[in-house]
Write a protein that holds these residues in place. Structure first.
Motif, mmCIF file in Angstrom:
data_model
loop_
_atom_site.group_PDB
_atom_site.id
_atom_site.type_symbol
_atom_site.label_atom_id
_atom_site.label_comp_id
_atom_site.label_asym_id
_atom_site.label_seq_id
_atom_site.Cartn_x
_atom_site.Cartn_y
_atom_site.Cartn_z
ATOM 1 N N ARG A 55 0.830 -1.203 0.000
ATOM 2 C CA ARG A 55 0.000 0.000 0.000
ATOM 3 C C ARG A 55 0.871 1.262 0.000
ATOM 4 N NH1 ARG A 55 -5.098 0.261 3.960
ATOM 5 N NH2 ARG A 55 -5.502 -1.637 2.745
ATOM 6 N N SER A 96 1.275 4.313 -3.017
ATOM 7 C CA SER A 96 1.187 5.768 -2.819
ATOM 8 C C SER A 96 2.389 6.477 -3.426
ATOM 9 C CB SER A 96 1.086 6.076 -1.320
ATOM 10 O OG SER A 96 2.282 5.720 -0.655
ATOM 11 N N ARG A 97 3.492 5.741 -3.591
ATOM 12 C CA ARG A 97 4.697 6.328 -4.200
ATOM 13 C C ARG A 97 4.682 6.190 -5.713
ATOM 14 N NH1 ARG A 97 8.131 7.777 -6.930
ATOM 15 N NH2 ARG A 97 10.395 7.930 -6.608
ATOM 16 N N SER A 134 0.324 4.638 8.202
ATOM 17 C CA SER A 134 -0.685 3.878 7.473
ATOM 18 C C SER A 134 -0.366 2.390 7.476
ATOM 19 C CB SER A 134 -0.786 4.395 6.042
ATOM 20 O OG SER A 134 -1.687 3.610 5.287
ATOM 21 N N ALA A 168 3.156 7.404 5.550
ATOM 22 C CA ALA A 168 3.114 6.049 4.982
ATOM 23 C C ALA A 168 3.404 5.004 6.051
ATOM 24 C CB ALA A 168 4.117 5.933 3.842
ATOM 25 N N ALA A 190 -1.523 4.752 -7.512
ATOM 26 C CA ALA A 190 -2.538 3.835 -6.986
ATOM 27 C C ALA A 190 -3.019 2.840 -8.029
ATOM 28 C CB ALA A 190 -3.725 4.636 -6.448
#
Length: 541
Positions: free
Chosen positions: A39, A43-44, A117, A114, A47
């Motif tokens: 995940r 994000s890097r 998360s 991140a 998506a």
């Protein structure tokens, strides 16, 4: 935060520590870590990309890969995770629809957001795994006794630590006004285990009848071994209980075995149930006999059972009435729960008064309808005659046994009874026809004129109307509403019609009307008979 070789092994160590603390499979923790890292990578990288992470179970090395799937040209939707056959030729030899292309991508730097998360994902997965483990552990333990420690009390409900989970003992499942403090030890019955969104819920009870049965199983080895069986339990939690037992070994007394030497076994159960008094009763297949036992310590003079209604009348000596009923009706209520019968208790004086009233009513019936004097009418009642039909159609010899009745008198009695019945029948048919009843119902075999009149008064005027009736609408029945048996009055119930007779009449009407094929009925009966035979064979095996 980059995943370097320095902290690769820490991933596995962390997974092992979390799994050990939560008592779950370490592989589940590693999978949660893989998902959280994937995940963060999305994000890097974006998506829409299909980024997957694999952690080596031995070295702890995390490998980041990008996966793309070959699809048909017209099905191409996600350009980051899918490509066409033509596009795939740049990366693969002879690509086909459905093939996947996997390429390794550089590990990502995880910022503070991140990392937070990823932590949340791992915690969520660990919680889910922990809930699944708790449910799997406790789902098969429903119906057993468990020892626990009280953690806290919330709004009267007790939260109990049962080892690898928490159980809830609701306020209405506690005995009387018992209260608990944190760290008190408690023994409960696992009533139910449910999988819910907030996790598995373990519902405990100390008032369930099964709790007492399980306690006896723990205290009495013969019950555990199956030599003695608990057939029924009825409880008024914290006050009194009745338990019915039977022994399958003629040399063992079931009541004595449950009581124990000097009452040691039953006393252990009583102490656990806050002093609840327990009557141990021998089970008997004969319901009246079993009921006599169930009403102990009261003595019973007479029992009259109505199996169809599930009711039973019990006659006790006048001085035993309060003992049979018990304080606030407790004794008779528990006996009713134990036998699953509605119990009416009356004294010998009340029963004698009722019998005298019935005698007078029947005497008056014969005096009015047959134009007899009181003495002669009493003779008929004393010989067991209860209605005019019995007098009118009984064998002549049964009338001749009455003192003072010769053949001429007997014939005269029967003639008067038949004349009166025929007059009643004519009046009933006239009343029914005035209400609009049709000949199809009048001529239907099995219904008397009085029955036809009763049906007409209830709006049943044709054979079609009759064929749509349910058996209980005709014969009456019993319905359980909020745990209590409620009487449903039937149209033909005053004529002593049983449910079986009502079923036969309704089915016959449907056959006459052509709604049902008799051949189909026979086939269903044969099939039912075969299933019954198979069930009996399986039971015998």
């Amino acid at each position: 935060m980059a995943i370097t070789s320095a902290n690769q092994l820490e991933l596995l160590q962390t997974a092992e520590a979390v799994a050990r603390e939560k008592m779950i499979d370490p592989a589940l923790v590693v999978e949660a870590m893989e998902e959280s890292l994937a995940r963060a990578a999305k994000s890097r990288y974006g998506a829409e990309m299909d980024i997957r992470v694999s952690i080596d179970r031995k070295t702890g090395k995390a490998t980041f890969t990008r996966v793309r799937t070959v699809v048909e040209d017209e099905e191409l939707e996600n350009y980051q995770a899918e490509f066409t056959v033509e596009q795939a030729k740049q990366y693969m030899e002879d690509p086909k629809v459905g093939d996947v292309f996997v390429e390794e991508v550089p590990p990502v730097e995880m910022g503070r957001i991140a990392a937070q998360s990823a932590k949340q994902v791992i915690l969520q997965k660990v919680r889910e795994a922990e809930r699944d483990r708790q449910y799997e552990e406790f789902k098969d333990r429903a119906g057993t006794i468990i020892n626990g420690v009280v953690k806290r009390e919330e709004y009267g409900n007790v939260i109990v630590d049962v080892g690898r989970g928490e159980g809830i003992l609701r306020r209405n499942e506690k005995i009387g006004r018992e209260s608990y403090r944190p760290n008190d030890r408690i023994r409960c019955y696992i009533k139910d285990v449910r999988r819910e969104t907030r996790g598995p819920q373990i519902f405990l009870s100390r008032t369930a009848p099964e709790f007492m049965a399980e306690l006896f199983k723990m205290e009495v080895p013969e019950i555990y071994d199956g030599i003695i069986e608990i057939k029924a339990v009825a409880r008024d939690p914290g006050s009194r209980a009745k338990i019915a037992v039977i022994s399958y070994d003629g040399s063992i007394d079931p009541v004595g075995a449950c009581v124990g030497m000097r009452g040691s076994r039953v006393q252990a159960v009583v102490n656990e149930l806050q002093g609840e008094k327990i009557d141990i009763i021998p089970w008997n297949e004969d319901q009246p006999t079993f009921l006599v036992n169930a009403l102990q310590p009261a003595e019973v003079t007479k029992v009259v059972l109505d199996e169809e209604a599930g009711k039973i009348e019990v006659v006790v000596p006048d001085e035993q009435l309060s003992l049979a009923i018990g304080r606030r009706g407790q004794n008779v209520r528990l006996a009713s729960q134990l036998t699953n019968l509605d119990i009416d208790i009356m004294t010998e004086a009340e029963e004698s008064e009722r019998r005298q009233k019935e005698f007078e009513e029947r005497t008056s019936l014969f005096m009015d309808t047959l134009d007899l004097d009181e003495f002669f009418a009493q003779l008929l009642v004393s010989e067991g005659f209860t209605n005019l039909e019995e007098v009118a159609y009984v064998e002549l010899d049964e009338l001749l046994v009455i003192d003072g009745v010769d053949e001429d008198t007997a014939n005269e009695l029967q003639a008067r009874a038949r004349d009166y019945i025929e007059a009643q029948n004519r009046a009933a048919l006239e009343a029914a026809r005035e209400l609009g009843v049709e000949d199809s119902l009048v001529q239907f075999e099995g219904l008397t004129p009085q029955m036809v009149e009763a049906l007409a008064k209830d709006g049943v005027l044709t054979l079609e109307d009759f064929a749509t009736c349910a058996d209980w609408e005709l014969a009456g029945g019993w319905t359980t509403v909020e745990g209590e048996r409620v009487k449903d009055d039937g149209i033909l119930e005053p004529f002593d019609m049983s449910l079986e007779e009502a079923q036969d009449l309704v089915m016959t009407a449907r056959i006459v009307l052509g709604w049902v094929d008799p051949a189909d009925l026979e086939a269903e009966e044969e099939e039912a008979a075969e299933e019954t035979a198979e069930d009996q064979e399986e039971a015998g095996a």
